[in-house]
Motif scaffolding. Structure first.
Motif, PDB file in Angstrom:
ATOM      1  N   LEU A  32       0.397   6.904   3.031  1.00  0.00           N
ATOM      2  CA  LEU A  32      -0.075   7.325   4.353  1.00  0.00           C
ATOM      3  C   LEU A  32       0.892   6.867   5.448  1.00  0.00           C
ATOM      4  O   LEU A  32       1.195   7.611   6.379  1.00  0.00           O
ATOM      5  CB  LEU A  32      -1.466   6.772   4.622  1.00  0.00           C
ATOM      6  CG  LEU A  32      -2.611   7.348   3.767  1.00  0.00           C
ATOM      7  CD1 LEU A  32      -3.889   6.570   4.017  1.00  0.00           C
ATOM      8  CD2 LEU A  32      -2.822   8.825   4.085  1.00  0.00           C
ATOM      9  N   GLN A  38       0.744   9.465   8.498  1.00  0.00           N
ATOM     10  CA  GLN A  38      -0.623   9.973   8.662  1.00  0.00           C
ATOM     11  C   GLN A  38      -1.497   8.839   9.187  1.00  0.00           C
ATOM     12  O   GLN A  38      -2.369   8.304   8.495  1.00  0.00           O
ATOM     13  CB  GLN A  38      -1.131  10.509   7.319  1.00  0.00           C
ATOM     14  CG  GLN A  38      -0.373  11.738   6.852  1.00  0.00           C
ATOM     15  CD  GLN A  38      -0.868  12.233   5.493  1.00  0.00           C
ATOM     16  OE1 GLN A  38      -1.404  11.490   4.703  1.00  0.00           O
ATOM     17  NE2 GLN A  38      -0.678  13.520   5.253  1.00  0.00           N
ATOM     18  N   LYS A  73       4.196   8.835   5.282  1.00  0.00           N
ATOM     19  CA  LYS A  73       4.021  10.207   5.776  1.00  0.00           C
ATOM     20  C   LYS A  73       3.574  10.242   7.233  1.00  0.00           C
ATOM     21  O   LYS A  73       3.362  11.325   7.801  1.00  0.00           O
ATOM     22  CB  LYS A  73       2.992  10.947   4.916  1.00  0.00           C
ATOM     23  CG  LYS A  73       3.452  11.169   3.478  1.00  0.00           C
ATOM     24  CD  LYS A  73       2.321  11.806   2.654  1.00  0.00           C
ATOM     25  CE  LYS A  73       2.736  11.984   1.201  1.00  0.00           C
ATOM     26  NZ  LYS A  73       1.629  12.540   0.381  1.00  0.00           N
ATOM     27  N   ALA A  87      -5.718  10.527  14.016  1.00  0.00           N
ATOM     28  CA  ALA A  87      -6.525  11.724  13.796  1.00  0.00           C
ATOM     29  C   ALA A  87      -6.566  12.570  15.070  1.00  0.00           C
ATOM     30  O   ALA A  87      -6.443  12.042  16.160  1.00  0.00           O
ATOM     31  CB  ALA A  87      -7.935  11.333  13.391  1.00  0.00           C
TER      32      ALA A  87
END
Length: 238
Positions: free
Chosen positions: A230, A235, A233, A238
């Motif tokens: 995560l 990520q 990447k 949100a």
């Protein structure tokens, strides 16, 4: 003065957070790891206390202004180094072969609350300060590794409520729920109580470290298998 200092006296290492509200960035992660290295390297140390010199905050979590600036400037390497560095801090606390005691002398928000949960024991001042996970309000999801170790310190049903509402708890509420060992009247009393407790912890590093590793062996695996992809990447929001 360094943003994090380590002072050793009477076999107790006091790690003090010295940077205002002690918001966390890459420098904070590096300084915490250095302080933990210093405490562990001194074989006379029987316990570690993590406290703050700020009048109302222990640690208010990630320094969002720094994080957003790094994201906007495309400095992803710095963001990744910070996130992985804080995972290193959390796991060092979870596996340090010495009792680690959080003397929360004020607010512990977000990653600050995570930092407290990575410690073995927690004491908190009752006259000022809240404990909360506000990530739901700033659109930053918890990493799986965070969930893995926090739910060892906070009952899952309560963690569910705190994480999904972002509600703040006081020291008295935390003490009633056995999340902190005691709610202390003032910041001075909080450190004094933590110091007195630290003085009773005269355990062998061998057994203490092995017990902690067995308690938290799964956390490191989750950090590597789930957090790292995560983070790599990016990520993270949100």
């Amino acid at each position: 003065m360094s943003i994090v200092t380590c002072e050793i006296a009477d076999k107790i290492a006091t790690i003090t957070l010295n940077n205002g509200e002690n918001q966390q960035d890459l420098d904070f992660a590096k300084a915490m790891l250095a302080a933990l290295d210093e405490a562990e390297a001194d074989k006379s140390v029987k316990a570690v206390i993590v406290t703050s010199n700020h009048e109302k905050s222990w640690s208010t979590g990630v320094k969002l202004s720094w994080l957003m600036a790094q994201m906007n400037e495309g400095n992803h390497d710095n963001v990744q180094a910070f996130m992985l560095g804080m995972n290193d801090v959390f796991y060092r606390l979870l596996s340090l072969p010495i009792p680690v005691i959080a003397a929360m002398t004020g607010h512990a928000f977000g990653n600050g609350a995570m930092l407290a949960c990575a410690c073995d024991f927690r004491f908190m001042r009752a006259d000022r300060g809240y404990f909360c996970f506000p990530e739901v309000d700033v659109s930053i999801p918890l990493l799986p590794g965070m969930i893995a170790f926090v739910e060892k310190k906070i009952p899952r049903h309560l963690m569910n409520d705190m994480v999904l509402t972002g509600r703040r708890l006081t020291a008295d509420e935390l003490a009633a729920l056995n999340i902190v060992s005691a709610a202390c009247p003032t910041a001075e009393d909080t450190y004094k109580t933590a110091l007195e407790f630290a003085g009773t912890m005269k355990k062998s590093r061998g057994i203490y470290g092995e017990l902690k590793r067995r308690f938290h062996h799964d956390v490191k695996a989750v950090m590597e298998a789930e957090d790292r992809p995560l983070i790599e990447k990016m990520q993270l929001m949100a």
